[in-house]
Design a protein around this motif. Structure first.
Motif, PDB file in Angstrom:
ATOM      1  N   GLU A   1     -21.306   6.793 -42.658  1.00  0.00           N
ATOM      2  CA  GLU A   1     -22.299   5.429 -42.323  1.00  0.00           C
ATOM      3  C   GLU A   1     -21.729   4.875 -41.865  1.00  0.00           C
ATOM      4  O   GLU A   1     -20.570   4.864 -41.096  1.00  0.00           O
ATOM      5  N   ASP A   2     -21.979   4.004 -40.535  1.00  0.00           N
ATOM      6  CA  ASP A   2     -21.049   3.719 -39.112  1.00  0.00           C
ATOM      7  C   ASP A   2     -21.571   2.240 -39.262  1.00  0.00           C
ATOM      8  O   ASP A   2     -20.514   2.020 -38.356  1.00  0.00           O
TER       9      ASP A   2
ATOM     10  N   ASP B   1     -17.819   7.990 -39.583  1.00  0.00           N
ATOM     11  CA  ASP B   1     -18.593   7.698 -38.744  1.00  0.00           C
ATOM     12  C   ASP B   1     -19.947   7.600 -38.337  1.00  0.00           C
ATOM     13  O   ASP B   1     -19.883   6.764 -37.830  1.00  0.00           O
ATOM     14  N   ASN B   2     -20.377   8.819 -38.257  1.00  0.00           N
ATOM     15  CA  ASN B   2     -20.716   9.206 -37.273  1.00  0.00           C
ATOM     16  C   ASN B   2     -22.057  10.796 -37.506  1.00  0.00           C
ATOM     17  O   ASN B   2     -21.538  11.526 -38.678  1.00  0.00           O
ATOM     18  N   GLY B   3     -22.988  11.623 -37.591  1.00  0.00           N
ATOM     19  CA  GLY B   3     -23.373  12.251 -38.470  1.00  0.00           C
ATOM     20  C   GLY B   3     -22.848  13.494 -37.924  1.00  0.00           C
ATOM     21  O   GLY B   3     -22.545  13.958 -38.377  1.00  0.00           O
TER      22      GLY B   3
ATOM     23  N   GLN C   1     -19.372  13.959 -36.589  1.00  0.00           N
ATOM     24  CA  GLN C   1     -17.875  13.753 -37.570  1.00  0.00           C
ATOM     25  C   GLN C   1     -18.741  13.975 -39.104  1.00  0.00           C
ATOM     26  O   GLN C   1     -17.501  14.989 -39.280  1.00  0.00           O
TER      27      GLN C   1
ATOM     28  N   ASN D   1     -30.004   5.941 -39.903  1.00  0.00           N
ATOM     29  CA  ASN D   1     -29.826   5.458 -39.059  1.00  0.00           C
ATOM     30  C   ASN D   1     -28.708   6.094 -38.063  1.00  0.00           C
ATOM     31  O   ASN D   1     -27.863   4.842 -38.817  1.00  0.00           O
ATOM     32  N   LEU D   2     -28.277   6.533 -37.730  1.00  0.00           N
ATOM     33  CA  LEU D   2     -26.814   6.884 -37.022  1.00  0.00           C
ATOM     34  C   LEU D   2     -26.890   6.585 -35.584  1.00  0.00           C
ATOM     35  O   LEU D   2     -27.933   7.082 -35.164  1.00  0.00           O
ATOM     36  N   PRO D   3     -25.668   6.372 -35.366  1.00  0.00           N
ATOM     37  CA  PRO D   3     -25.689   6.449 -33.825  1.00  0.00           C
ATOM     38  C   PRO D   3     -25.809   7.525 -32.668  1.00  0.00           C
ATOM     39  O   PRO D   3     -26.103   7.689 -32.103  1.00  0.00           O
ATOM     40  N   ASP D   4     -25.296   8.969 -33.043  1.00  0.00           N
ATOM     41  CA  ASP D   4     -25.814   9.613 -33.035  1.00  0.00           C
ATOM     42  C   ASP D   4     -26.458  11.062 -33.033  1.00  0.00           C
ATOM     43  O   ASP D   4     -27.892  10.401 -32.482  1.00  0.00           O
TER      44      ASP D   4
ATOM     45  N   ASN E   1     -29.476  11.691 -35.791  1.00  0.00           N
ATOM     46  CA  ASN E   1     -29.633  10.908 -37.493  1.00  0.00           C
ATOM     47  C   ASN E   1     -29.860  11.526 -38.739  1.00  0.00           C
ATOM     48  O   ASN E   1     -28.939  12.801 -39.101  1.00  0.00           O
TER      49      ASN E   1
END
Length: 530
Positions: free
Chosen positions: A424-425, A448-450, A452, A470-473, A475
């Protein structure tokens, strides 16, 4: 042989042809029917829908001809698109423009040609609907008129394709917009409702001050009310986008209706309204339907009755199960609906009755959409000042019930110490989900991201992964695919604020939609880990 000059608006003409996106497409019955009809009416063995591009004429539809295209320089249709009416050549062997044309001297031995220019609404000719014979011929007035009408119908079909595509694009843009808004609105709501619920769940310890407790209760109520408004808009959008699906199962419909009415009765009693109900059946009350959708339909309709009824009145629900359908009658003694408003009650853009009534006014539109999804029907009769009668008829499919293993007592509760990774970001949502999981006795890790999350799954063993989409790097879908490449049996549950997420490849064991509740999270984890 004389080749036809270019059309005086050639570039605009070709641009319009390309806009239809029809060149080199598969045959379609709607066009084939028109060419066949033209051949029958005009009494010719050959009929074509010919589209003229910069270098060739290509046949979208054809009767009696094997070729798919010819060079534009020798095409009769190149001449026809320069005309305003039907272009007719009664005997090609006597016409100086065509007597030595390869299409005349060789196969298909054209002796007669008549072509109706296919003109766009802007007046740009993109091709023709033409009829061809191997002997000299002349069309009578009736045949020419029919050819003109059929030619216009070809253009109507092409215009319909364009409009349909534009509508599909508009719906896609709308879905993407609502998908984004779903995420942006539901993410903060997840924190508002989730933390309020956590505080209220242990209010005696955490909220000893009565005023603080009252404030939190108000925040919780307001957050859930805002969520219900957002849900109404998104539910209707899902129905319109064709993304709403049924999840039927065998269940006792009386138990479900009892639960719904017990919930609604609290609100009804606050307003001094009585809810009565009766059930009857020609067999038993077990049905195969989507209990969630059925509950939502009843909630919407009875809520409406409560909203527009006065204290001291009664709302009656009657459920009748017949061999092949469920019939539900809901009768209230409310303000009623006027005759002029009755046709508009299912229109999402037209809110009837008291405009100051709380809500989005979308309940009936959603109800109609859900009923249509279930192949059901609804009828409404009403009289101002006397009340409203709503009748639902829902077909009951007959499906053999599968015997399911009942969970044992130990399977009903989540054992402590389960290791769970939360990808979860959003930092606030991380804190919320972590707090909920730790209250369930889980050991929680955060990513924090996919990417990771993928790496943590490589290096560690988890009983469950809760995956945001919906993740920053990368999905959530991509991250889950990579995780399952390394560990095919890893259980992953989607945790998303986007209600339009579609798990086509069945990557996830379950999908949880934010805002999540403590009880909902607990039930979901217990379900997938038992």
């Amino acid at each position: 042989m004389k080749s036809a000059p270019l059309h005086w608006k050639e570039s605009e003409r070709v641009k319009k042809l390309l806009e239809y996106e029809v060149l080199d497409t598969e045959a379609e019955k709607s066009f084939d029917d028109l060419t066949e009809l033209a051949s029958e009416i005009c009494g010719t063995p050959i009929s074509l829908i010919s589209l003229v591009d910069p270098d060739r004429q290509w046949f979208k539809s054809k009767v009696g001809l094997g070729a798919n295209e010819t060079n534009r320089d020798i095409a009769f249709c190149s001449h026809a698109i320069l005309q305003d009416e039907v272009f007719e050549v009664e005997d090609t062997s006597k016409d100086e423009r065509f007597f030595d044309n390869p299409l005349v001297t060789e196969n298909p031995d054209i002796r007669f040609y008549a072509g109706m220019p296919l003109k766009s609404p802007e007046g740009l000719p993109i091709g023709t609907l033409c009829v061809i014979d191997r002997i000299p011929k002349k069309l009578d007035a009736h045949q020419k008129k029919a050819l003109e009408i059929l030619g216009r119908e070809v253009i109507n079909q092409l215009e319909l394709r364009v409009k349909t595509k534009r509508l599909e694009q508009a719906n896609q843009f709308k879905t993407e917009f609502l998908s984004n808004m779903s995420h942006e609105i539901r993410t903060p709501l997840n924190a508002i409702i989730g933390f309020s619920e956590l505080l209220l769940s242990d209010a005696d310890t955490l909220l000893k001050d009565k005023q603080a407790r009252s404030y939190i209760e108000n925040i919780d109520f307001s957050g859930k009310h805002l969520l219900s408004m957002v849900n109404a808009v998104l539910e209707l959008s899902k129905i319109e986008a064709g993304k709403m699906t049924l999840e039927p199962q065998h269940f006792d419909v009386c138990d479900t209706v009892d639960n719904v009415l017990n919930m609604l009765n609290v609100k009804a009693q606050e307003q001094g309204i009585n809810i009565s109900h009766s059930y009857s059946s020609d067999s038993n009350f077990e049905v195969y339907l989507d209990p969630g959708k059925l509950s939502q339909i009843i909630i919407n309709l009875v809520n409406n009755s409560i909203k527009f009824s006065n204290s001291g009145t009664t709302i009656t629900l009657n459920l009748e199960i017949q061999s092949n359908q469920a019939i539900i009658n809901i009768i209230d003694e409310g303000v009623g609906i006027s005759e002029q408003d009755l046709p508009n009650i299912f229109d999402k853009y037209h809110q009837v009755g008291n405009k100051k009534a709380h809500g989005t006014g979308l309940g009936l539109s959603i109800t109609l959409g859900l009923l249509e999804l279930m192949n059901g029907e609804i009828s409404v009769s009403s009289e101002v000042g006397k009340g409203t009668h709503i009748r639902l008829e829902i077909p009951l499919p007959v499906v053999k019930k599968q015997v399911q293993k009942k969970p044992t007592q130990s399977e009903k509760h989540l054992p402590p110490g389960k290791s769970i990774l939360v990808v979860e970001d959003n930092n606030i949502n991380q804190v919320l989900v972590k707090a909920m999981l730790e209250n369930l006795g889980c050991i929680v890790s955060l990513a924090d991201n996919g990417l990771q999350g993928v790496q943590l799954c490589k290096d560690n063993t988890f009983d469950l992964v809760l995956m945001d989409i919906n993740l920053p790097d990368i999905n959530g879908f991509e991250a889950t695919e990579q995780i399952k490449t390394n560990k095919p049996n890893q259980t992953v549950v989607a945790l998303t604020a986007d209600v339009f997420v579609d798990d086509k490849d069945s990557l996830f064991a379950l999908k949880l939609t934010k805002p999540i509740t403590f009880s909902g999270l607990s039930e979901a984890i217990t379900q997938v880990l038992s």
